[in-house]
Every structure is written in C-alpha cells, then in structure tokens.
Design a protein around this motif. Sequence first.
Motif: not given
Length: 595
Positions: A353-379
């Motif tokens: 995930f690279e700086n992911v932001s998201f809103s269901y209604d187009g007004k209020t963000d439920v995700l704000k700049n989410i970034s992380f990496t998960v590789r094979k075999g990792e939890t």
Amino acid sequence: MKHQDDFLEHKEQRKVFLRLMAYLKGHKGLVILSFIFLLLGTGAELVGPILIQIFIDDYLTPQNFPFEPLLWLGSAYVILHVTSVIFNYFQRFWFQKIALRIIQQLRIDVFSKTQKFGLSFFDRTPAGGIISRVTNDTEAVKEMFVDVLSTFVQNIVFLIGIFIAMFYLNARLAILCLFLLPVILGLMYVYRRLSARFYGAMSGKLSQLNGKINESIQGMTIIQAFRQQKRMRKEFEKVNEEHHRAWLKGMKLDGLLLRPAVDFISILAFILVLQYFGFASFQGPVEIGVLYAFVNYLDRFFEPVNQMMQRLSLFQQAIVSAGRVFRLIDHNEAAPFKIGKDRPTIREGEVRFENVSFSYDGKTDVLKNISFTVRKGETLALVGHTGSGKSSIINLLMRFYPVERGRIMIDGADLSSYENSELREHLGLVLQDNFLFTGDVKTNIRLYDKSLTDQDIEKAARFVNADKFISRLPNGYNHPVGERGATFSSGERQLISFARTMARSPKILILDEATANVDTETEEAIQTALQRMKKGRTTLAIAHRLSTIKEADHILVLHQGEIAEEGTHDQLLTRKGLYYNMYLLQQGINKEMPG
C-alpha cells in the motif's frame, strides 16, 4: 438511481413500453405465426353474424327453406366456429409462450446486472427492494405479456374486423359508430394518466414491505433477544397501511372509469343504433337480419373494449414495474474492473500500500495515507477500534471498491491492472460472518468450480482439520446444508469456509476476524488450521483478540483511519501506547498497574 416511487411521465411510459416490445425481436417467427392465426381466428369469428344475417333476410323472412343451401349455410357456420376455436387456441398459447420466454430473459437480465454491481450499491440499497424488482416487478410485467398484451392485440384486430363488417352491412351507420372511438380512447388516456401515480406508489410500498420482511427475518435473533416484536409489528403495520391506502385509491379509480363508464357509452351507442333503424323504418322496410347483425356486432364491440379497459390497470402496473426494473438494469455502478492492456499474474503475493486514502461517501476519509508492505510468508495483523479502517483496507485489497488516492501493488503491478479472475483465484478471503449456501457440504467447498475434484475438496478439508467433523455427518460430504448453514456450529461453518478458501491454494490469505465467533469446541482445530493456512503465504489478518496475533510479523494499529502505531507484538507492548492499553483491557488488567 431515481427513486422507486417516482411518477413516470407519458413519454417515459412510452419508452418503457417500446423497450419491452424490443424483447419480441428474438421471437419474430413465432410472433408472425401467432399473428396470422389471430387474423384467421378473428375473421372466422366475425363472419358468423353475417351468415345469420343472410339466413334471416334471405330465408327466414321470406319463409324460403331450400335444403341444400341451408345445409351449406349451417355447415359453414359450424366449420367457422370450430376453426375460430382452433386458431384462437394456438395463437393464445403461442403468445403466452413468447411472454413467458421474455419474462424468463428479463429476470435473467436484472439478476445478472445485480451480480455486477459494486458493494457500494448494496451498502445503500435495501435488499428487500432489490428482491421486489426481481420477483414482484417482473411478475407484473409477465401479466402484461401473458394476459394484457395478447388481449389487446386480439381485441384490436377484432374491433377492426367489426368495423369492416359494419361497413359491409351499413356504411352510414358505421361512420356514425366511428365517433365512439375518440370517446373510448379519451377514457383510456384519462385512466392511464390518473392511475400511473397510484400504481407507482403501490409498487414502491410493496418494495418497502419486502424490505421490512427481509430485515425482520435476517435479524430475528436480535428482535427476540431485545423484545422488539411490538416495534417491528408497528413499523410493518404502518407500511402495510400505506400500501393498502394506495390500493384503495387505485380501486376507486377502477370502479369509476373502467366497466361502469364503458357500459354507459355502450347504452348510448345502442340508443343511437335503435333510433337510426327506427327513423329508417318510417321511410321503408328495415332488414331484420341487418338489424340483428348490427346489434350483435355492437355488442361484440363493447365486450373487447371492456376487456381492454379492465386490463388497463394490469397494463399500468406492468409499465410502472418495468420502469423500476429498467432503472435497475440501467443503473451504472459496476464493481471496479481492470484498467489497461497489461495482463500481470500473481506469483509471490507481495502486497504493498502506498499512501492510500479512501472515502465511502466522498466527504469523510476512512483511510488516510496508509502505507505498508507484506511479503510472501509474512503475516500482517490489523488492529484497532471499530471504525478505525481495518475492513476498508481489506475491501480495497479485494477490489470491492476502487482505489481513489494512492496505489495498491501486488508483486509490483498496480491492483487495477489485474484481471478480476486472476485476483479471485489467488486472493483467499475468510470472513467473520461465514456464509454457507443451501446445498451440501461438498458444494459449499467447491462453489461450482468444476476444476476441483472430489479429491481436491477432501484434501482441502483435511488440510484445515474440517474432515474430522465432516466424516461424522450422516452423509459425509453430501450432508445437506440449510440456509446460511444454520444446523452447523459457528466453528464448523468456519472450518468449511477455510476449506473453501484453501481448495484454491491462494497466494494471498485475508482473514477478517476469522476467529471472533468461534466456539471453544473447535477453537483448537481452527487455530491449528490457521497456522497451516498462513505458512508460505502472504497473510493479512484483522484481529479482534490480540492474543491471536502474537506471532504476527508486523502489526498495524489503526486509529480513525490512520496508522497510529506499528511493530511486532513485543515492540508495541514495550512502547506502552494504544496497543498496550488495548491489550491490557482485553487481559482484564488495570492499565495503571506497573508493567
């Protein structure tokens, strides 16, 4: 989408009707054959009164009864009647056959369209309203094709034939009778204009009724546990009363403008005809046969009119229902789809995930700049309070919703570039509320994937420790499953959902609080199964119980859509922040006590 109770203007009704008629294109041959039989049957039926007129004027009045001509006349009358019955039987049967095929296709069209909608549509639209459109609304359209349309076509042809016969008998009187047509057409127009609004309201209230029924059945456990039966009954009674009032308005209109109004016009028409022949008798003899035939045709003229007027209510309901169905079919809110010409494949299952932001209604963000990496075999474990954004991350990764800002990558390729089939094959999802379909255990694991053999299904069940309880069932893998798997425990349902996921050997495993509602009897088996499932796979797990994610390689603590903390279990406890407080609360320890 346009509101379901909206009134359809005359132009809109015309468009809906023409669109329904377009479904006839696939049945041209049978339509033409049915129409030919309709013409032949109607013609045979209309010739009958003319034969009786000939008998009265040429034989009965002059009291001339030659055997052979009368035999031919009587035989012709009987043959025409039998022919009319045969032709009308086949044309009605074929018209109804066409109608049923059309409705079958219409239901497939609307059901197929609902399968393509994104989850955002179902978030806002009550399930009862959708069910009403697929069932009740298409049933109303079916009545139009089966009963209304065939009746209208037959009666219109019949009315044309009646006027042809009237002109044959007496052209002047037939011209006078033509003035009845504008009056009847005007009556039909007024009725349609007034009834459209009533039937739109009735259809909308019926959808609300279905919604209430669906909600009460789905939530029966909560309703009974919190003694909400009285409240639900009152709410249902209110909607039911509104539906009843809408029906009453329609019935009042039907009672005034349908048969009573037509009967009144028919009485005036009979008075006109009798006056005409009465005045004609002062100037010369009147042919009784012509009088009989004319009165007979006039009587036959108003019977089809009555039939059409009585079916106008069904026609109006069908147009309103068809409008609702077409609005659903035309609704453009498809699930996110592939973008671009590239066809990447998932090999390792690395998720980024690279700086992911998201809103269901187009007004209020439920995700704000989410970034992380998960590789094979990792939890990677996602934790946080309700509404922190955990499920939204899963929804975006599964491509249930489009990524608005930022990027999600799988094996270095943008999520949007993958074919839907590629994602569904390699992303395995296990939900907290596991859903089982009506059928049997084997079907619920296979989910109609013909590439999976019985051996594959049993292997997947053994892999997740589900085979132990399945083998104890009376019919094993063929044991019947009721609606939503109600006869199984929560743990058994979860094990079946595990087997369903692992039968496809996904590269990426997504667990949405998969152990939240597990009974203690199967908890050990489920925990063992989860360890097996995670091995060698990229795993994202939403965790409700923090004790279940101690071994996670990385933990993200979400708060109001942002990453508040991240690290391993031990690292986060050492920091004594939000994760630490959540852990202590779950362990039943006062957070103010020394560590």
